[in-house]
Design a protein around this motif. Structure first.
Motif, PDB file in Angstrom:
ATOM      1  N   LEU A  21      -5.843 -14.484   1.123  1.00 12.88           N
ATOM      2  CA  LEU A  21      -5.116 -13.213   1.015  1.00 12.88           C
ATOM      3  C   LEU A  21      -5.667 -12.239   2.039  1.00 12.88           C
ATOM      4  O   LEU A  21      -6.850 -11.908   2.005  1.00 12.88           O
ATOM      5  N   LEU A  22      -4.798 -11.777   2.916  1.00  8.60           N
ATOM      6  CA  LEU A  22      -5.241 -10.874   3.968  1.00  8.60           C
ATOM      7  C   LEU A  22      -4.407  -9.592   3.941  1.00  8.60           C
ATOM      8  O   LEU A  22      -3.288  -9.562   4.470  1.00  8.60           O
ATOM      9  N   PRO A  23      -4.915  -8.528   3.287  1.00 13.83           N
ATOM     10  CA  PRO A  23      -4.165  -7.271   3.267  1.00 13.83           C
ATOM     11  C   PRO A  23      -4.286  -6.571   4.612  1.00 13.83           C
ATOM     12  O   PRO A  23      -5.396  -6.391   5.120  1.00 13.83           O
ATOM     13  N   LEU A  24      -3.151  -6.207   5.197  1.00 14.73           N
ATOM     14  CA  LEU A  24      -3.137  -5.634   6.547  1.00 14.73           C
ATOM     15  C   LEU A  24      -2.652  -4.193   6.510  1.00 14.73           C
ATOM     16  O   LEU A  24      -1.702  -3.855   5.790  1.00 14.73           O
TER      17      LEU A  24
ATOM     18  N   PRO B 255     -14.362  -6.694   5.189  1.00 16.66           N
ATOM     19  CA  PRO B 255     -13.371  -6.145   6.085  1.00 16.66           C
ATOM     20  C   PRO B 255     -14.007  -5.839   7.432  1.00 16.66           C
ATOM     21  O   PRO B 255     -15.151  -5.425   7.504  1.00 16.66           O
ATOM     22  N   ARG B 256     -13.265  -6.090   8.496  1.00 20.06           N
ATOM     23  CA  ARG B 256     -13.787  -5.830   9.841  1.00 20.06           C
ATOM     24  C   ARG B 256     -13.776  -4.334  10.109  1.00 20.06           C
ATOM     25  O   ARG B 256     -14.711  -3.763  10.601  1.00 20.06           O
TER      26      ARG B 256
ATOM     27  N   GLU C 126      -8.396   0.220   0.717  1.00 19.25           N
ATOM     28  CA  GLU C 126      -9.753  -0.332   0.817  1.00 19.25           C
ATOM     29  C   GLU C 126      -9.709  -1.824   1.116  1.00 19.25           C
ATOM     30  O   GLU C 126      -8.993  -2.569   0.454  1.00 19.25           O
ATOM     31  N   GLY C 127     -10.459  -2.254   2.112  1.00 19.22           N
ATOM     32  CA  GLY C 127     -10.549  -3.679   2.433  1.00 19.22           C
ATOM     33  C   GLY C 127      -9.413  -4.178   3.310  1.00 19.22           C
ATOM     34  O   GLY C 127      -9.341  -5.361   3.619  1.00 19.22           O
TER      35      GLY C 127
ATOM     36  N   PHE D 203       0.826  -1.213   0.000  1.00 22.05           N
ATOM     37  CA  PHE D 203       0.000   0.000   0.000  1.00 22.05           C
ATOM     38  C   PHE D 203       0.861   1.266   0.000  1.00 22.05           C
ATOM     39  O   PHE D 203       1.224   1.785   1.077  1.00 22.05           O
ATOM     40  N   PRO D 204       1.194   1.791  -1.197  1.00 21.29           N
ATOM     41  CA  PRO D 204       1.887   3.083  -1.200  1.00 21.29           C
ATOM     42  C   PRO D 204       0.975   4.116  -0.557  1.00 21.29           C
ATOM     43  O   PRO D 204      -0.246   4.062  -0.728  1.00 21.29           O
TER      44      PRO D 204
END
Ligand SMILES: C[S@@+](CC[C@H](N)C(=O)[O-])C[C@H]1O[C@@H](n2cnc3c(N)ncnc32)[C@H](O)[C@@H]1O
Length: 456
Positions: free
Chosen positions: A358-361, A449-450, A407-408, A322-323
């Motif tokens: 896939l879990l983007p953090l 997304p939480r 996002e997400g 995420f830039p």
């Protein structure tokens, strides 16, 4: 020329040209690239940084084309005028490639090398015609035809072209003049320097918890038996591993000595996976971290190679997805906070590998992608490699606002992450990890997304 073909040429250089006692020190090295017009890339870039006199011959005059063949395909050069005569992704378009090869042999020096790269598979692509695909025996047939000696050859496992590479000498290999070990000193640009005058508007991250704090928690909860890291730099992330660990970096800048159970392999990840005895260098690979060259093709290659040595309950973390500003996302580094186009790995994996978890953090400074549900036998990304890279480079040029806005993305301190890591840790001990992996998928399904990351 597709990316894997450039990599194959780089490999020829490292294995055969640079270690050669004569060619390795000749300056300038005279290189003839047959069919070398720049169609989405040129082998010329592979020779950047070396002292070469680079000549391109192609069917039509054009940019960076120095000569065109004469009548009957005759190359307009004297006998024995080049040290290195190369041709890649050309013979399939040449109706009579065997004549081209004979001409390449004629203009090559006695002590030089001839390198041919041809596709063994892949879709039709007419420039202006597409006539052939090649099988390994064709490389041997060419050697005989030209009275030359095939000294090395391989078939690229990356698709869709699965190129065949043949390296030839005009003279039989001389036992008195053995070729040295591959030269694996990196001459690829590393982009470790950055301009100091970039504005504060650009130089910032987002997210609350740092990627190092997340990594520390992953080690604590997931308890990996072995950790592999690509891109070590000062060692801040490698140092967090409590287990035996290997870091891969051609130019680490460690400030303190590493603990005894940590090692560093000083080479690019490409070289590591090409030249190292990977299986004997690593332990059971439970956790890997990708933070090396921030260009999507490198991240994709790192992922492919790592997944091959993972098990179903391993985890791969990818940093810098995420830039926080579009300038950070440029492929050529223009800021201290630099993500390059690593962000493209998320849409690529989402599209091509729906089987992955896939879990983007939302980590500071530039986000982390947690990948689980790995499959060491999956061929999908290998088969589509060059297509995916062209897609990423040609069609995904601008970083989308939803990427900058994360996002997400999930808050890394969400208890879901810890629960998931515990399940994966326990799955490692199961005879059949499938049920517990299904539990991880259920845990995430519907829960995302939480909390969408706030924009800072
Ligand atoms: C962002 S830094 C790594 C930071 C480190 N993981 C940390 O968090 O402390 C990127 C590192 O990748 C290394 N690098 C660049 N190209 C590479 C490649 N092809 N393979 C492996 N490492 C590479 C650079 O030398 C640099 O040290």
């Amino acid at each position: 020329v597709h990316l894997s073909s450039l990599d194959n040429m780089r490999m020829c250089l490292k294995r055969h040209v640079l270690p050669d006692p004569v060619l390795g020190v000749r300056a300038p090295l005279r290189v003839l690239d047959v069919g070398g017009a720049d169609v989405n890339g040129s082998y010329r870039t592979v020779f950047a940084g070396l002292e070469v006199d680079y000549v391109v011959v192609d069917l039509e005059p054009g940019d960076h084309v120095d000569a065109v063949p004469g009548a009957g395909g005759r190359l307009p050069f004297d006998d024995e005028s080049f040290d290195l005569v190369i041709s890649g992704q050309t013979f399939e378009h040449a109706g009579t490639f065997w004549q081209t090869y004979l001409e390449m042999v004629r203009v090559g020096r006695e002590d030089g090398l001839i390198i041919v790269i041809v596709p063994s598979a892949g879709p039709e692509h007419r420039y202006p015609v597409d006539c052939y695909r090649f099988l390994p025996d064709s490389l041997v047939a060419l050697a005989r035809l030209g009275g030359t000696h095939l000294i090395d050859s391989w078939r690229d496992p990356l698709g869709p072209f699965h190129d065949l590479v043949g390296v030839y000498r005009r003279t039989p290999p001389d036992p008195e003049r053995p070729t040295g070990a591959p030269v694996i000193d990196s001459f690829e640009p590393l982009q470790n320097d950055y301009p100091s005058n970039t504005s504060d508007d650009v130089e910032h991250g987002a997210g609350d918890e740092t990627c190092w704090s997340l990594l520390e928690r992953v080690h604590e909860v997931f308890e990996p038996r072995f950790y592999l890291e690509i891109g070590v730099s000062h060692g801040s992330s490698l140092r967090l591993a409590r287990c035996p660990a290997l870091g891969i970096d051609p130019a680490p800048v460690l400030v303190d000595p590493l603990p005894e159970h940590h090692r560093i392999s000083r080479m690019t990840s490409d070289d590591f996976f090409s030249f190292a005895e990977v299986a004997s260098e690593i332990g059971p690979l439970d956790l890997a971290y990708i933070d090396g060259m921030h260009q999507v093709e490198n991240v994709l290659k790192d992922f492919l190679h790592l997944e091959r040595v993972c098990h179903p309950a391993s985890v791969i973390l990818i940093d810098d997805i995420f830039p926080a500003h579009p300038v950070q996302a440029q492929r050529e580094r223009a800021s201290r906070f630099w993500t390059g186009d690593v962000w493209k790995i998320l849409p690529i994996l989402r599209g091509a590998r729906p089987d992955l978890i896939l879990l983007p953090l939302d980590t500071w400074p530039c986000g982390t992608l947690l990948v689980a549900g790995l499959d060491a036998d999956s061929d999908v990304l290998w088969e589509r490699f060059d297509m995916l890279v062209s897609f990423a480079l040609d069609l995904m040029s601008d970083v989308h606002p939803e990427i900058i806005q994360r996002e997400g993305a999930l808050d890394p301190s969400d208890p879901l992450v810890t629960r998931m890591l515990r399940l994966l840790r326990d799955a490692r001990l199961d005879d059949d990890p499938t049920p517990r992996l299904a539990g991880v998928r259920r845990l995430l399904g519907g829960a995302m997304p939480r909390r969408v990351a706030p924009i800072s």
